[in-house]
Design an enzyme around this catalytic site. Structure first.
Site, short mmCIF file in Angstrom:
data_model
loop_
_atom_site.label_atom_id
_atom_site.label_comp_id
_atom_site.label_asym_id
_atom_site.label_seq_id
_atom_site.Cartn_x
_atom_site.Cartn_y
_atom_site.Cartn_z
N GLU A 46 0.81 -1.22 0.00
CA GLU A 46 0.00 0.00 0.00
C GLU A 46 0.85 1.28 0.00
O GLU A 46 0.36 2.34 0.40
CB GLU A 46 -0.96 0.00 1.19
CG GLU A 46 -2.05 -1.04 1.07
CD GLU A 46 -3.17 -0.81 2.08
OE1 GLU A 46 -4.31 -0.62 1.67
OE2 GLU A 46 -2.87 -0.84 3.30
N HIS A 106 -0.75 5.27 7.93
CA HIS A 106 -1.91 4.42 7.63
C HIS A 106 -1.90 3.29 8.63
O HIS A 106 -0.91 2.56 8.76
CB HIS A 106 -1.85 3.86 6.21
CG HIS A 106 -2.87 2.77 5.99
ND1 HIS A 106 -4.20 2.93 6.29
CD2 HIS A 106 -2.74 1.50 5.52
CE1 HIS A 106 -4.86 1.82 6.02
NE2 HIS A 106 -3.99 0.93 5.56
N HIS A 166 -11.67 -0.31 6.61
CA HIS A 166 -10.24 -0.53 6.39
C HIS A 166 -9.38 0.11 7.48
O HIS A 166 -8.52 -0.56 8.04
CB HIS A 166 -9.88 0.02 5.01
CG HIS A 166 -8.48 -0.27 4.58
ND1 HIS A 166 -8.10 -0.20 3.24
CD2 HIS A 166 -7.35 -0.60 5.25
CE1 HIS A 166 -6.82 -0.49 3.14
NE2 HIS A 166 -6.34 -0.74 4.34
N HIS A 193 -4.58 0.33 11.06
CA HIS A 193 -5.83 -0.39 11.18
C HIS A 193 -6.28 -0.43 12.64
O HIS A 193 -6.65 -1.49 13.15
CB HIS A 193 -5.68 -1.82 10.67
CG HIS A 193 -5.12 -1.92 9.28
ND1 HIS A 193 -4.20 -2.87 8.91
CD2 HIS A 193 -5.34 -1.16 8.18
CE1 HIS A 193 -3.88 -2.72 7.64
NE2 HIS A 193 -4.55 -1.67 7.17
#
Length: 238
Positions: free
Chosen positions: A73, A92, A157, A94
């Protein structure tokens, strides 16, 4: 501190504060000398990241230095930094609360101080897919959805946060995860006058107060003090 050391430190702080997910999730920092960026290496948990587990990549995701494999990603990072010259670091992750809250589609309300960083207006969202952002096209779509904001929720996500530097981007991710968790708690609570309010309605700041609190609670000095505390706390855990 080198860029790789900054990324490693930021990853360990993220892991200690609700943003770890086995070997997934990542932090990047713009390279001060050009168009490359430094990205957490794939295959390691955030708590395991040291400077030798940070890889430098070019705008196309090709390794140009450092050590380790490149996350699938990486387009999140390269596209956002390409679209936002003001951004020096991208997270980023989760975080469980962010993933759960993003799936509800509800507006994020400032039920605590942290929420004022993201509302008003409501936080930016990317709803095109809940799949991996692993192509330049999806990276560009995420960057477009983020716009000029400091954070974005990826539907089913996780989260993306940005800042001019690693401390700001990391703190913003920690605050967003906490804001999502607090609203989920409020939404699940029963109230004497009826059922729970799923979006926290009636239990958050109004827009004027939220903006006042944003400036008062999260100015440069407050963020610097918070970052210094998190680094000290990390050292104390070692």
């Amino acid at each position: 501190m080198t860029p790789a050391e900054e990324v490693a430190l930021g990853c360990r702080v993220l892991a200690a504060h609700g943003n770890a997910d086995l070997v997934w999730g990542h932090l990047s920092r713009r390279d001060p000398g050009g168009t490359d960026l430094w990205l957490k290496a794939a295959g390691y948990g955030m708590e395991e990241i040291t400077a030798d587990r940070v890889v430098r990549i070019d705008p196309d995701g090709r390794p140009t230095g450092g050590g380790g494999r490149v996350h699938l990603e990486h387009p999140i990072h390269t596209a956002v930094m390409d679209a936002r010259p003001d951004v020096g670091a991208v997270v980023h992750s989760h975080g469980e609360a962010a993933v759960a809250f993003a799936a509800t589609g509800l507006p994020l309300r400032p039920v605590g101080h942290e929420g004022t960083l993201f509302w008003p207006p409501d936080i930016a969202r990317f709803t095109e897919t809940g799949d991996l952002v692993d192509t330049p096209e999806r990276g560009a779509a995420v960057a477009a959805a983020l716009g000029d904001r400091n954070a974005l929720l990826l539907h089913r996500h996780g989260l993306v946060t940005v800042g001019p530097d690693v401390p700001t981007a990391v703190l913003t991710a920690i605050f967003l995860e906490k804001a999502c968790r607090m609203q989920l708690t409020v939404a699940s609570a029963a109230h004497p006058d009826g059922p729970a309010h799923p979006d926290g309605a009636g239990h958050h700041d109004d827009p004027v107060e939220a903006l006042i609190k944003r400036d008062r609670c999260y100015g440069p000095r407050q963020l610097a003090d918070a970052w210094a505390y998190l680094v000290r706390s990390l050292d104390a855990r070692a």
